[in-house]
Every structure is written in structure tokens, then in C-alpha cells.
Design a protein around this motif. Structure first.
Motif, PDB file in Angstrom:
ATOM      1  N   LEU A  63       0.811  -1.216   0.000  1.00  0.00           N
ATOM      2  CA  LEU A  63       0.000   0.000   0.000  1.00  0.00           C
ATOM      3  C   LEU A  63       0.845   1.267   0.000  1.00  0.00           C
ATOM      4  CD1 LEU A  63      -2.687  -0.985   2.674  1.00  0.00           C
ATOM      5  CD2 LEU A  63      -2.748  -1.374   0.212  1.00  0.00           C
ATOM      6  N   HIS A  64       2.115   1.148   0.423  1.00  0.00           N
ATOM      7  CA  HIS A  64       2.974   2.329   0.568  1.00  0.00           C
ATOM      8  C   HIS A  64       4.343   2.062  -0.061  1.00  0.00           C
ATOM      9  CE1 HIS A  64       0.373   2.332   4.386  1.00  0.00           C
ATOM     10  NE2 HIS A  64      -0.195   3.153   3.508  1.00  0.00           N
ATOM     11  N   GLY A  65       4.314   1.657  -1.332  1.00  0.00           N
ATOM     12  CA  GLY A  65       5.549   1.285  -2.007  1.00  0.00           C
ATOM     13  C   GLY A  65       6.310   2.473  -2.579  1.00  0.00           C
ATOM     14  N   GLY A  66       7.245   2.164  -3.460  1.00  0.00           N
ATOM     15  CA  GLY A  66       8.081   3.212  -4.047  1.00  0.00           C
ATOM     16  C   GLY A  66       8.907   3.896  -2.985  1.00  0.00           C
ATOM     17  N   GLY A  67       8.854   5.231  -2.960  1.00  0.00           N
ATOM     18  CA  GLY A  67       9.659   5.987  -2.011  1.00  0.00           C
ATOM     19  C   GLY A  67       8.999   6.234  -0.685  1.00  0.00           C
ATOM     20  N   ILE A  68       7.834   5.607  -0.417  1.00  0.00           N
ATOM     21  CA  ILE A  68       7.145   5.838   0.855  1.00  0.00           C
ATOM     22  C   ILE A  68       7.719   4.903   1.920  1.00  0.00           C
ATOM     23  CG2 ILE A  68       4.927   5.994   2.031  1.00  0.00           C
ATOM     24  CD1 ILE A  68       3.632   6.272  -0.753  1.00  0.00           C
ATOM     25  N   GLU A  69       7.476   3.622   1.780  1.00  0.00           N
ATOM     26  CA  GLU A  69       8.084   2.615   2.660  1.00  0.00           C
ATOM     27  C   GLU A  69       8.959   1.753   1.763  1.00  0.00           C
ATOM     28  OE1 GLU A  69       4.351   2.770   5.819  1.00  0.00           O
ATOM     29  OE2 GLU A  69       4.625   0.971   4.605  1.00  0.00           O
ATOM     30  N   ILE A  70      10.187   2.196   1.638  1.00  0.00           N
ATOM     31  CA  ILE A  70      11.099   1.733   0.588  1.00  0.00           C
ATOM     32  C   ILE A  70      11.361   0.231   0.689  1.00  0.00           C
ATOM     33  CG2 ILE A  70      13.439   2.001  -0.335  1.00  0.00           C
ATOM     34  CD1 ILE A  70      13.350   4.906   0.604  1.00  0.00           C
ATOM     35  N   GLY A  71      11.303  -0.412  -0.458  1.00  0.00           N
ATOM     36  CA  GLY A  71      11.577  -1.838  -0.552  1.00  0.00           C
ATOM     37  C   GLY A  71      10.338  -2.710  -0.568  1.00  0.00           C
ATOM     38  N   THR A  72       9.198  -2.147  -0.170  1.00  0.00           N
ATOM     39  CA  THR A  72       8.001  -2.983  -0.072  1.00  0.00           C
ATOM     40  C   THR A  72       7.430  -3.354  -1.438  1.00  0.00           C
ATOM     41  OG1 THR A  72       6.597  -1.021   0.228  1.00  0.00           O
ATOM     42  CG2 THR A  72       7.387  -2.116   2.214  1.00  0.00           C
ATOM     43  N   SER A  73       7.518  -2.447  -2.414  1.00  0.00           N
ATOM     44  CA  SER A  73       6.968  -2.791  -3.731  1.00  0.00           C
ATOM     45  C   SER A  73       7.841  -3.828  -4.431  1.00  0.00           C
ATOM     46  CB  SER A  73       6.787  -1.544  -4.600  1.00  0.00           C
ATOM     47  OG  SER A  73       7.929  -0.729  -4.613  1.00  0.00           O
ATOM     48  N   GLU A  74       9.164  -3.707  -4.284  1.00  0.00           N
ATOM     49  CA  GLU A  74      10.052  -4.720  -4.876  1.00  0.00           C
ATOM     50  C   GLU A  74       9.795  -6.086  -4.247  1.00  0.00           C
ATOM     51  OE1 GLU A  74      11.980  -0.760  -5.489  1.00  0.00           O
ATOM     52  OE2 GLU A  74      11.126  -1.788  -3.742  1.00  0.00           O
ATOM     53  N   LEU A  75       9.604  -6.089  -2.935  1.00  0.00           N
ATOM     54  CA  LEU A  75       9.365  -7.358  -2.249  1.00  0.00           C
ATOM     55  C   LEU A  75       8.009  -7.939  -2.630  1.00  0.00           C
ATOM     56  CD1 LEU A  75      10.670  -9.303  -0.284  1.00  0.00           C
ATOM     57  CD2 LEU A  75       9.623  -8.040   1.590  1.00  0.00           C
ATOM     58  N   ALA A  76       7.014  -7.082  -2.825  1.00  0.00           N
ATOM     59  CA  ALA A  76       5.701  -7.565  -3.253  1.00  0.00           C
ATOM     60  C   ALA A  76       5.801  -8.268  -4.598  1.00  0.00           C
ATOM     61  CB  ALA A  76       4.710  -6.398  -3.332  1.00  0.00           C
ATOM     62  N   LEU A  77       6.543  -7.696  -5.516  1.00  0.00           N
ATOM     63  CA  LEU A  77       6.740  -8.330  -6.818  1.00  0.00           C
ATOM     64  C   LEU A  77       7.429  -9.671  -6.666  1.00  0.00           C
ATOM     65  CD1 LEU A  77       7.826  -5.240  -8.944  1.00  0.00           C
ATOM     66  CD2 LEU A  77       5.743  -6.586  -9.253  1.00  0.00           C
ATOM     67  N   GLY A  78       8.459  -9.715  -5.814  1.00  0.00           N
ATOM     68  CA  GLY A  78       9.194 -10.959  -5.617  1.00  0.00           C
ATOM     69  C   GLY A  78       8.316 -12.058  -5.039  1.00  0.00           C
ATOM     70  N   ILE A  79       7.564 -11.731  -3.995  1.00  0.00           N
ATOM     71  CA  ILE A  79       6.703 -12.740  -3.377  1.00  0.00           C
ATOM     72  C   ILE A  79       5.624 -13.193  -4.350  1.00  0.00           C
ATOM     73  CG2 ILE A  79       5.052 -13.156  -1.505  1.00  0.00           C
ATOM     74  CD1 ILE A  79       6.682 -11.180   0.185  1.00  0.00           C
ATOM     75  N   ALA A  80       5.165 -12.279  -5.200  1.00  0.00           N
ATOM     76  CA  ALA A  80       4.145 -12.626  -6.190  1.00  0.00           C
ATOM     77  C   ALA A  80       4.686 -13.505  -7.300  1.00  0.00           C
ATOM     78  CB  ALA A  80       3.544 -11.358  -6.782  1.00  0.00           C
ATOM     79  N   GLY A  81       6.012 -13.660  -7.379  1.00  0.00           N
ATOM     80  CA  GLY A  81       6.608 -14.550  -8.377  1.00  0.00           C
ATOM     81  C   GLY A  81       7.259 -13.845  -9.542  1.00  0.00           C
ATOM     82  N   TYR A  82       7.459 -12.528  -9.403  1.00  0.00           N
ATOM     83  CA  TYR A  82       8.038 -11.733 -10.489  1.00  0.00           C
ATOM     84  C   TYR A  82       9.357 -11.115 -10.068  1.00  0.00           C
ATOM     85  CZ  TYR A  82       3.600 -12.435 -12.739  1.00  0.00           C
ATOM     86  OH  TYR A  82       2.504 -13.039 -13.314  1.00  0.00           O
ATOM     87  N   SER A  83      10.131 -10.701 -11.058  1.00  0.00           N
ATOM     88  CA  SER A  83      11.404 -10.061 -10.780  1.00  0.00           C
ATOM     89  C   SER A  83      11.192  -8.584 -10.496  1.00  0.00           C
ATOM     90  CB  SER A  83      12.354 -10.211 -11.973  1.00  0.00           C
ATOM     91  OG  SER A  83      13.488  -9.378 -11.818  1.00  0.00           O
ATOM     92  N   PRO A  84      11.757  -8.051  -9.404  1.00  0.00           N
ATOM     93  CA  PRO A  84      11.676  -6.606  -9.163  1.00  0.00           C
ATOM     94  C   PRO A  84      12.340  -5.804 -10.274  1.00  0.00           C
ATOM     95  CG  PRO A  84      12.396  -7.775  -7.197  1.00  0.00           C
ATOM     96  CD  PRO A  84      12.441  -8.760  -8.321  1.00  0.00           C
ATOM     97  N   SER A  85      13.183  -6.464 -11.060  1.00  0.00           N
ATOM     98  CA  SER A  85      13.864  -5.791 -12.157  1.00  0.00           C
ATOM     99  C   SER A  85      12.992  -5.677 -13.392  1.00  0.00           C
ATOM    100  CB  SER A  85      15.152  -6.559 -12.527  1.00  0.00           C
ATOM    101  OG  SER A  85      15.927  -6.825 -11.386  1.00  0.00           O
ATOM    102  N   ASP A  86      11.932  -6.492 -13.480  1.00  0.00           N
ATOM    103  CA  ASP A  86      11.114  -6.521 -14.698  1.00  0.00           C
ATOM    104  C   ASP A  86       9.699  -6.939 -14.339  1.00  0.00           C
ATOM    105  OD1 ASP A  86      10.214  -6.521 -17.298  1.00  0.00           O
ATOM    106  OD2 ASP A  86      11.178  -8.404 -17.850  1.00  0.00           O
TER     107      ASP A  86
END
Length: 300
Positions: A92-115
Motif C-alpha cells: 500500500l505504501h511502495g516506491g519511495g514511501i516505505e522503501i523496498g516494499t513494492s520490490e518485495l511484493a513483486l518478488g513474493i508474487a513470483g516476479y522479478s523486481p527488475s522486470d
């Protein structure tokens, strides 16, 4: 119609749930009509996502972004049954708000934070939604308290899944952890505080994260008293709890924990390129916990 007029009480949600069950009608459609009750916003924050999206000073794609993925599933053969999405991942607070959470959400969902737009990198995928602050600085101004989230996609994902795992960031000093006789080691500020109203999900997350080498605690553990009340994800309108079961899980991760998941934590591009072995361990621990919970939810 004012914002307050558009909100309803938790009782409305539960009434819709009971009525749907009694009538034998789909729960998701009934619940979609029963909006959550929104609590008063924290001082200085937008009272809802709707208010933020309506602010002409906040342009989507420049100030913030929203990304989501719903995986197509179908069952078109008589006499056979197929799996269906049971778990969604939220940041809910990804990007520059609570840093690292959006990348981790992508990873847990099965996707690469890079793509994020590419093909999945893991065999099992989960639906996800994220809100990301894109400002060069001051992204905390975009923070909407979880219990006040009214983004339609985020809420529809929550209400159409049995489980939600919501990812958040905090500062260690905000937690007010007790003396090392209760929380060892006090010198390690890496900490995952696991909350939400699903005790089985919380237990699985704490167990798997601990086994993977990450300090993790259950926010409802009585040894911590009330000190973690602001971090336990217990509010009934928190999207992690607006699932088909009325309960879910969230993880509050300290800054030091989130920093440890990347070799370079300084920017969006750096994080996308330098997620490391600790990131993989944390990601996989969460996925194992999800698998444990889903194993107790067989397809009928």
C-alpha cells in the motif's frame, strides 16, 4: 455525496456476508456493495486514496503510480476442478514511501523486481497490487493510512481472495521494543513484526522467517503487551483483513531489515538491480508461509 455518506460500518459488511451465505449467493458481489468504514485520517494525511487521486497537485505517473496484476484462471471442463487464486500480495505504501516494499511484493508474487512487466520467474504466482510514491523527495506526503485505503482495485483483490499478505515499513525506534530479557538481541534493529487477524497465517510467517534467519515476532504475542498495537494490522478495514474470510496478514519491516535485502538501497533503479540473497531468503520464506496456509484451504 460526501465522503462520510459513502462509508458504512463494519456491521454492514458482516450483514452482507451473512445475507449472502443464507441466500447461497456469491460473497464477493455482496461484499463489494458494502464499503468499509473509514477511520479518521492521521494528521496531515489524505483521508483516503480517493482524496489523493482527486488532488490536482498529485499527477499519476509523476507523483505516484499504481500497478496490479490479476492472473487469468478458468475452469471450463465438466467433471474436473482447477486451482484458483487464493492469495493476493499488497504494498500500500511502495516506491519511495516505505522503501523496498513494492520490490518485495513483486518478488513474493513470483516476479522479478527488475522486470515487473515480464514473465514470472517462479512457477507459482499470486495476484498483487501496489501504490508507489514517485517523488524525488517527500514521499511520506503520499501516505494513506491502511485502514483508510479505498482504492477499488486493492479492495476488490482483497475481497476476492481468501488470504492477503500486506507489506509495510517502519522504523525500529517506533516499535518501542522492551528490554533484551524479552526481545533478544536488542542490538539488532532488523525486525519483522507480523500482524493481521489470521493467527494461522501469522504463525506460519513468524516460523518461516525465523527459520530463514530473520528476527520475526507476532504482534499479538502477550509478552509485548500493547506496545505494538499501532503495528498489528488489527483494524477491520485494513485491506489485509478485508478478505473473503475477514482476516489476513501483514508484515511491518524495519528500515534496517529492508536495507539488508538490497546491496544498494538508494534508489528505485538501484534496488531493482541489486536485490540479493537475503531478498531471496525473505521472499521464499513468505512464499512457504503462504503455501502452508493454502494447504489448509483445499478446493472443495
Amino acid at each position: 455525496m460526501t465522503f462520510s455518506e459513502r462509508t458504512t460500518s463494519r456491521r454492514t459488511v458482516l450483514t452482507a456476508f451473512a445475507a449472502a451465505a443464507a441466500a447461497g449467493t456469491p460473497l464477493v458481489g455482496q461484499l463489494a456493495a458494502a464499503a468499509p468504514a473509514f477511520a479518521e485520517a492521521d494528521p496531515g494525511e489524505y483521508p483516503s486514496n480517493t482524496a489523493l487521486y482527486s488532488d490536482p497537485a498529485r499527477v499519476e505517473g509523476t507523483a505516484y503510480s499504481r500497478r496490479y496484476r490479476r492472473h487469468e484462471k478458468s475452469d471450463l471442463k465438466q467433471g474436473e476442478k482447477y486451482d484458483f487464486p487464493r492469495t493476493a500480495i499488497l504494498a500500500l505504501h511502495g516506491g519511495g514511501i516505505e522503501i523496498g516494499t513494492s520490490e518485495l511484493a513483486l518478488g513474493i508474487a513470483g516476479y522479478s523486481p527488475s522486470d515487473a512487466a515480464g514473465a514470472p520467474v517462479l512457477p507459482t504466482t499470486y495476484d498483487y497490487w501496489m501504490f508507489e510514491g514517485l517523488l524525488s523527495s517527500g514521499n511520506t506526503a503520499l501516505h494513506v493510512t491502511s485502514r483508510n485505503c479505498d482504492d477499488h482495485v486493492a479492495l476488490s483483490l482483497a475481497r476476492s481472495h481468501l488470504n492477503v499478505l500486506s507489506l509495510h515499513g517502519c522504523k525500529y525506534e517506533q516499535l518501542g521494543m522492551p528490554e533484551p530479557t524479552i526481545w533478544p538481541p536488542s542490538t539488532d534493529p532488523r525486525l519483522a513484526v507480523v500482524g493481521g487477524l489470521n493467527p494461522a497465517f501469522r504463525t506460519a510467517l513468524v516460523s518461516e522467517l525465523t527459520k530463514a534467519g530473520f528476527p520475526a515476532i507476532d504482534a499479538f504475542d502477550p509478552k509485548y503487551g500493547t506496545r505494538l498495537n499501532d503495528f498489528n494490522g488489527s483494524h477491520v478495514t485494513n485491506p489485509c483483513n478485508l478478505t473473503m474470510l475477514g482476516k489476513g496478514a501483514q508484515i511491518e519491516m524495519t528500515t534496517e531489515l529492508r536495507q539488508s535485502l538490497f546491496d544498494d538501497y538508494s534508489s528505485r533503479s538501484a534496488r531493482a538491480a541489486t536485490w540479493n540473497g537475503e531478498f531471496v531468503k525473505f521472499r521464499d520464506a513468505c512464499r512457504r508461509a503462504i503455501a502452508t496456509v493454502e494447504a489448509g484451504q483445499p478446493i472443495l
